[in-house]
Design an enzyme around this catalytic site. Structure first.
Site, mmCIF file in Angstrom:
data_model
loop_
_atom_site.group_PDB
_atom_site.id
_atom_site.type_symbol
_atom_site.label_atom_id
_atom_site.label_comp_id
_atom_site.label_asym_id
_atom_site.label_seq_id
_atom_site.Cartn_x
_atom_site.Cartn_y
_atom_site.Cartn_z
ATOM 1 N N ASN A 9 0.864 -1.181 0.000
ATOM 2 C CA ASN A 9 0.000 0.000 0.000
ATOM 3 C C ASN A 9 0.902 1.233 0.000
ATOM 4 O OD1 ASN A 9 -1.804 2.044 0.477
ATOM 5 N ND2 ASN A 9 -2.421 1.342 2.518
ATOM 6 N N TRP A 10 0.990 1.876 -1.137
ATOM 7 C CA TRP A 10 1.911 3.012 -1.263
ATOM 8 C C TRP A 10 1.341 4.283 -0.629
ATOM 9 C CZ3 TRP A 10 3.835 2.667 -7.083
ATOM 10 C CH2 TRP A 10 4.485 1.429 -7.267
ATOM 11 N N LYS A 11 0.104 4.247 -0.213
ATOM 12 C CA LYS A 11 -0.548 5.424 0.387
ATOM 13 C C LYS A 11 -0.364 6.632 -0.538
ATOM 14 C CE LYS A 11 -0.246 3.229 4.850
ATOM 15 N NZ LYS A 11 -0.088 3.319 6.303
ATOM 16 N N HIS A 94 -9.585 1.222 5.444
ATOM 17 C CA HIS A 94 -8.290 1.432 6.091
ATOM 18 C C HIS A 94 -8.478 2.380 7.279
ATOM 19 C CE1 HIS A 94 -4.134 2.528 6.747
ATOM 20 N NE2 HIS A 94 -3.794 1.489 6.015
ATOM 21 N N GLU A 166 -5.341 -4.778 10.862
ATOM 22 C CA GLU A 166 -4.364 -3.702 11.002
ATOM 23 C C GLU A 166 -4.686 -2.898 12.256
ATOM 24 O OE1 GLU A 166 -2.266 -2.579 7.025
ATOM 25 O OE2 GLU A 166 -3.871 -1.183 7.469
ATOM 26 N N GLY A 239 2.860 -1.139 4.361
ATOM 27 C CA GLY A 239 2.841 0.288 4.032
ATOM 28 C C GLY A 239 4.232 0.773 3.676
HETATM 29 P P1 13P Z 1 3.094 0.428 7.705
HETATM 30 O O1 13P Z 1 3.585 -0.864 7.137
HETATM 31 O O2 13P Z 1 3.831 1.634 7.189
HETATM 32 O O3 13P Z 1 2.985 0.388 9.201
HETATM 33 O O4 13P Z 1 1.593 0.640 7.160
HETATM 34 C C1 13P Z 1 0.692 -0.385 7.344
HETATM 35 C C2 13P Z 1 -0.525 -0.029 6.589
HETATM 36 O O5 13P Z 1 -1.270 0.849 6.980
HETATM 37 C C3 13P Z 1 -0.785 -0.754 5.325
HETATM 38 O O6 13P Z 1 -2.053 -0.500 4.861
#
Ligand code: 13P
Length: 265
Positions: A9-11, A94, A166, A239
């Site tokens: 998930n590249w956000k 999310h 999560e 993430g």
């Molecule tokens: P991180 O791996 O940066 O903690 O993010 C997790 C996340 O929210 C994936 O959707």
């Protein structure tokens, strides 16, 4: 046997040329795995160009969000209908969307239904906040999130979905993994066991066995084996570590070694 599923998930990171470069690097490092499915969830803007660039034997695409109505006067939104030939998956619910964009239980339910209606597999995110955990409400939160989100789905539709546990308190800020709590395998095991038991109770044995359950929150290569050892964990929603081609491909490599060592392949 369920395949391992690993989603990056590249956000809200990387413009079109940066995204294209990362995919180029990932192509060089990631092989075609028979028993591991790798999914990239880049920003909406880059889905179209990446869909042309991607080797579909190696990667599938996911959107990070979409709007639950199929079309209409909804300025700024993109519907599941518009995404249906472009992506296999959409991430829904999310914790960042729940918290920062005020997506409530009913909105998440409508998005899950819209995904299924448009032949897109939902990756439903569930998990408690730190406050809810400290108050001893984690199971109740999972129950309420699962109950509403899946309420319009059949057992067959749930069986094909993916659910990502999560815990909001274990998610990194994307660049460092220090200064916030890290979930331990015990925390994750009890949540994942609860999720599968809920699905089995409500949707039956087949759905309970076949639904894919992922863990997400500060996943880095070193922790992969410990989480995959938990019964019922099928992979990761990654993430920050998915933005770096070394760490993301190392997460996939570590998963493959785990599979090999367990004799699962
Ligand atoms: P991180 O791996 O940066 O903690 O993010 C997790 C996340 O929210 C994936 O959707």
């Amino acid at each position: 046997m369920r395949k391992i599923l690993i989603i990056g998930n590249w956000k809200m990171h990387l413009n079109a040329s940066q995204a294209s470069l990362l995919v180029h690097r990932l192509h060089e490092r990631i092989r075609i795995y028979r028993d591991i499915e790798v999914v990239l969830a880049p920003p909406m803007l880059t889905l179209q160009p990446l869909s042309v660039q991607l080797d579909r034997r190696k990667f599938r695409l996911a959107a990070q969000n979409a709007y639950q109505k199929d079309e209409g006067a909804f300025t700024g939104e993109v519907s599941f209908t518009m995404l249906r030939d472009l992506v296999h998956y959409v991430i829904i619910g999310h914790s960042e969307r729940r918290r920062l964009f005020h997506e409530d239980l009913d909105t998440v339910r409508d998005k899950v239904a819209a995904a299924v209606r448009n032949n897109i597999t939902p990756i439903l995110c569930v998990g408690e906040t730190k406050h809810e955990r400290d108050e001893g409400e984690a199971k109740q939160v999972l129950h309420d999130q699962l109950m509403t989100a899946l309420s319009n789905l059949t057992a067959a539709e749930v069986k094909d979905a993916a659910i990502a546990y999560e815990p909001a308190w274990a998610i990194s800020n994307g660049s460092d993994y220090i200064g916030h709590e890290i979930a331990k395998p015990d925390d994750v095991e009890s949540a994942v066991t609860y999720i599968r038991a809920y699905i089995t109770d409500v949707f039956g044995n087949t759905a309970g066995k076949q639904v894919r359950v992922l863990y997400g929150g500060s996943v880095v290569p070193d922790v992969v084996g410990g989480f995959l050892d938990i019964p019922g964990v099928d992979g990761f929603l990654v993430g920050g570590a998915s933005l770096n081609y070394h760490t993301f491909s190392d997460i996939i490599g570590a998963s493959q070694r785990w599979q090999r060592d367990k004799g699962e392949v």
